[in-house]
Design a protein around this motif. Structure first.
Motif, short mmCIF file in Angstrom:
data_model
loop_
_atom_site.label_atom_id
_atom_site.label_comp_id
_atom_site.label_asym_id
_atom_site.label_seq_id
_atom_site.Cartn_x
_atom_site.Cartn_y
_atom_site.Cartn_z
N ILE A 197 22.31 -0.21 82.52
CA ILE A 197 23.39 0.52 81.83
C ILE A 197 22.83 1.07 80.53
O ILE A 197 22.22 0.34 79.75
N GLY A 198 23.02 2.37 80.34
CA GLY A 198 22.53 3.00 79.12
C GLY A 198 22.55 4.50 79.26
O GLY A 198 23.26 5.05 80.13
N PRO A 199 21.77 5.21 78.44
CA PRO A 199 21.74 6.67 78.54
C PRO A 199 21.30 7.12 79.95
O PRO A 199 20.49 6.43 80.60
N ILE A 200 21.81 8.25 80.39
CA ILE A 200 21.54 8.70 81.78
C ILE A 200 20.03 8.86 82.04
O ILE A 200 19.54 8.38 83.06
N PRO A 201 19.26 9.50 81.13
CA PRO A 201 17.82 9.62 81.42
C PRO A 201 17.15 8.26 81.57
O PRO A 201 16.28 8.08 82.42
N MET A 202 17.58 7.27 80.76
CA MET A 202 16.99 5.93 80.88
C MET A 202 17.26 5.35 82.27
O MET A 202 16.36 4.85 82.94
N MET A 203 18.50 5.46 82.73
CA MET A 203 18.87 4.88 84.03
C MET A 203 18.10 5.58 85.16
O MET A 203 17.67 4.95 86.12
N LYS A 204 17.93 6.91 85.00
CA LYS A 204 17.16 7.66 86.01
C LYS A 204 15.74 7.11 86.11
O LYS A 204 15.22 6.88 87.22
N PHE A 205 15.10 6.87 84.95
CA PHE A 205 13.71 6.40 84.99
C PHE A 205 13.59 4.92 85.38
O PHE A 205 12.59 4.53 85.97
N VAL A 206 14.62 4.14 85.11
CA VAL A 206 14.64 2.75 85.61
C VAL A 206 14.64 2.80 87.15
O VAL A 206 13.88 2.08 87.81
#
Ligand SMILES: Cc1cc2nc3c(=O)[nH]c(=O)nc-3n(C[C@H](O)[C@H](O)[C@H](O)COP(=O)(O)OP(=O)(O)OC[C@H]3O[C@@H](n4cnc5c(N)ncnc54)[C@H](O)[C@@H]3O)c2cc1C
Ligand code: FES
Length: 292
Positions: A197-206
């Motif tokens: 859970i967090g900013p959209i770009p972070m979740m994409k890279f996770v």
């Protein structure tokens, strides 16, 4: 103390407000009907004033005994700035919920929680519920800097291992949450599921980091929501090529199936309007302060 959950006395009053960083505040709100039904993964939609914007926020904690719910809000635009200026004793005009589909809590083995910024607050109840279900918890917490790093102690209390990363190295390791994930995989850590859970770009890279390891990965999506009940279509997201409504089908979805690029485009659509709205609010607010 027993609460009459149908009484409207003191409803949606902030019984305790604390600032936990320069832009992030915790609000404990009297809402006994919601507190009685809350589960990990639920959210509420609140309005600061009658006729105001409807703001979705995750339930971080709840106490059926005290009749209270806890939310943690980052001030980023007009409504959240207004909400975080509230003090203990102020009231919201309304709080609707609990909304959304709660997260299915089961025994995975080792569960990794990856939270970014205020997303750490949203991750907390989920990690706590998985811990209570007997899972081993690894928490990877990321923030731009030390000031924006929240709930480190609370996450430590429900995790077997906590790794902190900051963009500027002011707390924990300098780097991104995905760097910490890669190190854990390289060290041979067996991870059975990931919640992010967090900013959209972070979740994409996770999701991109866990994909080659085939670790089931789930992301809590945060599209713009209006009614929160599946009626307006505002929160439409694409999962596995199919449209879903985040407010009723989610907000937690299979991250490997999520079209993050489309989500980013849709949330950016209102940016100019939101910027103008915040500037107008701040101008108006300053003028009023000057009159007193
Ligand atoms: C299911 C869900 C749970 C959330 N949980 C939390 C939380 O626990 N804590 C927290 O601080 N924030 C949370 N958010 C984000 C929060 O709703 C937005 O920050 C808030 O709506 C911004 O409103 P604003 O007027 O202050 O800012 P604005 O200037 O209006 O918007 C700033 C940004 O916030 C987002 N946003 C704006 N309006 C909405 C809306 N109606 N619905 C969703 N996003 C919007 C957009 O990305 C926008 O670019 C959550 C969002 C969703 C969808
Ligand atoms: S917010 Fe309207 S359909 Fe989800």
């Amino acid at each position: 103390m027993k609460h009459d959950i149908y009484s409207t006395e003191g409803l949606y009053k902030i019984v305790e407000k604390t600032d936990i960083s320069s832009t992030i505040s915790r609000h404990v709100i009297y809402a006994p009907l919601i507190a009685a039904k809350a589960k990990a993964g639920h959210f509420v939609i609140l309005r600061a004033k009658e006729g105001g914007e409807r703001i979705p926020v995750t339930l971080v904690d709840w106490s059926p005994e005290n009749g209270t719910i806890t939310v943690i809000i980052q001030a980023i635009g007009k409504s959240t700035v207004q909400i975080n200026s509230f003090k203990t004793g102020d009231s919201f005009s309304d709080v609707a919920g609990p909304l959304g589909t709660p997260v299915e809590i089961k025994k995975w083995g080792t569960v990794m929680g990856v939270g970014g910024g205020v997303g750490i607050a949203e991750l907390y109840p989920i990690a706590k519920a998985y811990r209570e279900a007997g899972n081993r918890i690894i928490s990877v917490l990321g923030a731009r800097n030390k000031d924006l790093l929240i709930l480190e102690k609370e996450m430590e209390s429900i995790s077997d291992k906590v790794i902190v990363t900051t963009d500027d190295g002011s707390a924990g390791k300098k780097g991104l949450v995905t760097d910490a994930m890669k190190e854990l995989y390289a060290a041979g850590e067996k991870i059975d599921a990931i919640f992010t859970i967090g900013p959209i770009p972070m979740m994409k890279f996770v999701a991109l980091t866990s994909l080659p390891h085939k670790t089931p990965t789930f992301a809590s999506l945060n599209p713009v929501m209006l009614d929160g009940t599946g009626m307006c279509g505002g929160c439409r997201v694409e999962i596995g090529g199919k449209p879903k409504f985040a407010c009723v089908d989610g907000p937690m979805f299979d991250a490997h199936q999520t079209n993050f690029d489309q989500l980013m485009k849709r949330t950016a659509a209102y940016r100019e309007h939101e910027k103008q709205s915040l500037e107008n609010y701040q101008k108006d607010h300053q003028c009023r302060i000057g009159l007193h």
